[in-house]
Design a protein around this motif. Sequence first.
Motif, PDB file in Angstrom:
ATOM      1  N   VAL A 177       0.850  -1.193   0.000  1.00 23.02           N
ATOM      2  CA  VAL A 177       0.000   0.000   0.000  1.00 23.02           C
ATOM      3  C   VAL A 177       0.882   1.239   0.000  1.00 23.02           C
ATOM      4  O   VAL A 177       1.981   1.242   0.544  1.00 23.02           O
ATOM      5  CB  VAL A 177      -0.956   0.043   1.205  1.00 23.02           C
ATOM      6  CG1 VAL A 177      -1.932  -1.121   1.157  1.00 23.02           C
ATOM      7  CG2 VAL A 177      -0.197   0.053   2.512  1.00 23.02           C
ATOM      8  N   ALA A 178       0.361   2.287  -0.634  1.00 23.71           N
ATOM      9  CA  ALA A 178       1.121   3.528  -0.731  1.00 23.71           C
ATOM     10  C   ALA A 178       1.361   4.102   0.655  1.00 23.71           C
ATOM     11  O   ALA A 178       2.454   4.567   0.972  1.00 23.71           O
ATOM     12  CB  ALA A 178       0.376   4.523  -1.599  1.00 23.71           C
ATOM     13  N   LEU A 188      -5.103   4.651 -10.575  1.00 23.12           N
ATOM     14  CA  LEU A 188      -4.734   4.288 -11.941  1.00 23.12           C
ATOM     15  C   LEU A 188      -3.284   4.697 -12.181  1.00 23.12           C
ATOM     16  O   LEU A 188      -2.815   5.678 -11.622  1.00 23.12           O
ATOM     17  CB  LEU A 188      -5.616   5.062 -12.919  1.00 23.12           C
ATOM     18  CG  LEU A 188      -6.895   4.467 -13.489  1.00 23.12           C
ATOM     19  CD1 LEU A 188      -7.369   3.220 -12.765  1.00 23.12           C
ATOM     20  CD2 LEU A 188      -8.011   5.504 -13.527  1.00 23.12           C
ATOM     21  N   VAL A 189      -2.580   3.936 -12.999  1.00 20.34           N
ATOM     22  CA  VAL A 189      -1.221   4.323 -13.343  1.00 20.34           C
ATOM     23  C   VAL A 189      -1.210   4.818 -14.772  1.00 20.34           C
ATOM     24  O   VAL A 189      -1.623   4.102 -15.684  1.00 20.34           O
ATOM     25  CB  VAL A 189      -0.242   3.141 -13.207  1.00 20.34           C
ATOM     26  CG1 VAL A 189       1.166   3.581 -13.544  1.00 20.34           C
ATOM     27  CG2 VAL A 189      -0.308   2.551 -11.812  1.00 20.34           C
ATOM     28  N   GLU A 190      -0.759   6.040 -14.927  1.00 15.54           N
ATOM     29  CA  GLU A 190      -0.725   6.622 -16.253  1.00 15.54           C
ATOM     30  C   GLU A 190       0.184   5.803 -17.155  1.00 15.54           C
ATOM     31  O   GLU A 190       1.301   5.440 -16.763  1.00 15.54           O
ATOM     32  CB  GLU A 190      -0.181   8.049 -16.158  1.00 15.54           C
ATOM     33  CG  GLU A 190      -0.816   9.012 -17.133  1.00 15.54           C
ATOM     34  CD  GLU A 190      -0.242  10.404 -16.914  1.00 15.54           C
ATOM     35  OE1 GLU A 190      -0.166  11.161 -17.897  1.00 15.54           O
ATOM     36  OE2 GLU A 190       0.143  10.713 -15.766  1.00 15.54           O
ATOM     37  N   GLY A 240       1.688 -13.610  -6.331  1.00 16.01           N
ATOM     38  CA  GLY A 240       0.978 -12.493  -6.945  1.00 16.01           C
ATOM     39  C   GLY A 240       1.115 -11.250  -6.091  1.00 16.01           C
ATOM     40  O   GLY A 240       1.632 -11.305  -4.970  1.00 16.01           O
ATOM     41  N   LEU A 241       0.635 -10.142  -6.641  1.00 18.87           N
ATOM     42  CA  LEU A 241       0.845  -8.854  -5.998  1.00 18.87           C
ATOM     43  C   LEU A 241      -0.411  -7.996  -6.123  1.00 18.87           C
ATOM     44  O   LEU A 241      -1.017  -7.913  -7.177  1.00 18.87           O
ATOM     45  CB  LEU A 241       1.993  -8.163  -6.721  1.00 18.87           C
ATOM     46  CG  LEU A 241       3.231  -7.620  -6.015  1.00 18.87           C
ATOM     47  CD1 LEU A 241       3.639  -8.437  -4.825  1.00 18.87           C
ATOM     48  CD2 LEU A 241       4.385  -7.496  -7.005  1.00 18.87           C
ATOM     49  N   ILE A 242      -0.750  -7.343  -4.996  1.00 17.15           N
ATOM     50  CA  ILE A 242      -1.771  -6.294  -5.038  1.00 17.15           C
ATOM     51  C   ILE A 242      -1.054  -5.006  -4.692  1.00 17.15           C
ATOM     52  O   ILE A 242      -0.343  -4.963  -3.688  1.00 17.15           O
ATOM     53  CB  ILE A 242      -2.880  -6.560  -4.000  1.00 17.15           C
ATOM     54  CG1 ILE A 242      -3.690  -7.795  -4.407  1.00 17.15           C
ATOM     55  CG2 ILE A 242      -3.789  -5.337  -3.859  1.00 17.15           C
ATOM     56  CD1 ILE A 242      -4.686  -8.241  -3.352  1.00 17.15           C
ATOM     57  N   VAL A 243      -1.194  -3.984  -5.512  1.00 18.14           N
ATOM     58  CA  VAL A 243      -0.495  -2.760  -5.159  1.00 18.14           C
ATOM     59  C   VAL A 243      -1.320  -1.496  -5.344  1.00 18.14           C
ATOM     60  O   VAL A 243      -2.061  -1.341  -6.314  1.00 18.14           O
ATOM     61  CB  VAL A 243       0.920  -2.658  -5.813  1.00 18.14           C
ATOM     62  CG1 VAL A 243       1.210  -3.769  -6.790  1.00 18.14           C
ATOM     63  CG2 VAL A 243       1.220  -1.320  -6.404  1.00 18.14           C
ATOM     64  N   VAL A 244      -1.225  -0.648  -4.336  1.00 17.02           N
ATOM     65  CA  VAL A 244      -1.729   0.721  -4.420  1.00 17.02           C
ATOM     66  C   VAL A 244      -0.531   1.516  -4.922  1.00 17.02           C
ATOM     67  O   VAL A 244       0.396   1.782  -4.168  1.00 17.02           O
ATOM     68  CB  VAL A 244      -2.171   1.261  -3.046  1.00 17.02           C
ATOM     69  CG1 VAL A 244      -2.626   2.702  -3.147  1.00 17.02           C
ATOM     70  CG2 VAL A 244      -3.273   0.390  -2.463  1.00 17.02           C
TER      71      VAL A 244
END
Lengths: 343, 343
Positions: free
Chosen positions: B70-71, B151-153, B122-126
């Motif tokens: 998480v961020a 969202l990632v530009e 696997g990965l979950i990312v903020v």
Amino acid sequence: MTKKITISDVAKKAEVSKSTVSQFLNERFDYMGDETRARINKAITELGYQPNVVARSLKLKSTSTIGVIVANILHAYSTQVIRAIENVCNENGISTIICNADDNPQKERKYIETLLAKQVDGLIVVPLKGNLEIYKKLLKQDFPIVFLDRLVEGLDAETVILDNERASELAVNHLLENGYKKIAIVTASLTDSVTPRIERINGYKKALEKNGITVQEEYIKGMELDSFDQGLDELFSLDIKPDAIISGNDLSLMEILKYTFENDIRVGKDTGLITVDEVSFGPIHSPPLTTIAQPTFEMGMEVATILLDKIKDKKLKQDSVVHRHEPSLIIRNSTKKEGEPSE
Amino acid sequence: MTKKITISDVAKKAEVSKSTVSQFLNERFDYMGDETRARINKAITELGYQPNVVARSLKLKSTSTIGVIVANILHAYSTQVIRAIENVCNENGISTIICNADDNPQKERKYIETLLAKQVDGLIVVPLKGNLEIYKKLLKQDFPIVFLDRLVEGLDAETVILDNERASELAVNHLLENGYKKIAIVTASLTDSVTPRIERINGYKKALEKNGITVQEEYIKGMELDSFDQGLDELFSLDIKPDAIISGNDLSLMEILKYTFENDIRVGKDTGLITVDEVSFGPIHSPPLTTIAQPTFEMGMEVATILLDKIKDKKLKQDSVVHRHEPSLIIRNSTKKEGEPSE
DNA sequence: CTGAAAGCGCTTACAG
DNA sequence: CTGAAAGCGCTTACAG
């Protein structure tokens, strides 16, 4: 998934043996010539090679990972302590796996087993009642483990914990100094004799006695969070109502605030209120809340440091030291009878 | 530490081969006779054998572990979503490793590398700004990854995210309905163009326009948390002050409440206040706070479910679907001009 | 300075 | 129904 690059691929590309690549990975550069080293380095970057730490762990019998099991992650205490633990682990290249036992001993047991199966190098646990045998087994085999926040009856283990009696003493003295005379204490359920709750009540009694005040058993409430309404109703229906409340922790505080809000009891004016655990909204609540803060960061640092030391120094026998930490009083307005601003 | 029991010890004790013990462990009981099975079972319990999942993972090339980065863990959103993720993972026998990038792209990068080295499935990312290349690489090699909250530009990836524009619309409409006319929006820094902040501001503008109100740029504040005081000073020094504030999230809310508290601005009366993110003290604040809640639990469930599906079904190509979730309005008193109780 | 070999604790074709 | 063998990707004596 494209197939993974392994140490063999690197060895092949760099035209050396796996052994030498491994030495390179472990930064033992005197085991190879300069050009060999350069070749390996080149091969690694070109292939984008990433070592597989699972294989490494298997061989080394060490995962550079510790497990942290907290009784209940909903306490701000848990998350703060966890952050401190992660900080020191990070600095030492150790990963942490956090588990929330959710006050459920079965869950805790399962987590311990999973973490052990995952070969964690050590364990920090905020213990629950009911898993004494497992703890004992771990201690007997000298598995690195440190306890946090709670003592386990029948267990002689290294533990980092608040000086809970002192916390209550701070609260009681502060309330008395501010003119409150009929002080109640309200905490979560006492049925599992969770150390902080027990000790905070003991400290409360001792502090009152020290001040020559007789303890009123009706002023002591320990109950499940979902029956706080009822318990507080009882408290406020007493012939001689309390004029101040000590809240046992952050979660009980929420229940108390809900109750006072719903029943139009003005905190500060109608009842003094002080809580163990600093809360984020303490300063901006109206009135601002007087709290007893735990040095969560310090405690997390210490518990992690102790564990990492134990892991490094396996011979170090489990020494059953209880490390007490000092709470501190943060005075705000919920313990001012007039509720006037403090500034 | 006493030495570990391995599958060999069990095999020896039960007088069978390691293969058969392994079949037993994997519950393939038709690969052995009943008495063999019983003997193995006995040996395991007598020895207190626990399989080593590190060895298993190495062989199977799967760790039954996912990483979650998480961020910033300080957001209530993060912890709530994490809890939901852990729930579904637990139910599926998957462990989770939680990492807090602390808004620092380098840290995030390091965590990704560590987690990959640990062979997470696997990965979950903020996501944070600045690690686009890594994300791209992972997506290209079909590594199971799902993004959350932002969202990632330049990236076309599966993402679970709030309908942020709708959140602002709910806020604006509610404020207008309650007679507020000069609505400001205050969020954390916009320099990294974090999706929710950008979208919430866009939604705010659209909603105003839909209602025929001209957007005042001075009413839009995006700033670092530590310069909120200054920014709010500016806002409240305008010739035409706003009469209501939309807070971008829980952390900006804290700053706003600190400011209004310190400057004796009465929430509800002097300024309406609504915040995105439900907060624990919302109902007991005075006045109780109107909020726009995110369905954090749902979002966590969905992101985890999607990831686990991806992991199970490796062929499943990365489909770049954006899953939007609906926010909901929780009306309380901070958006009532008179501040009268809502009941 | 470098490499071949054994081994960490499992799993899984394969053979019988 | 059961076992011997190879192999997952590393590390580390040991030999040269």
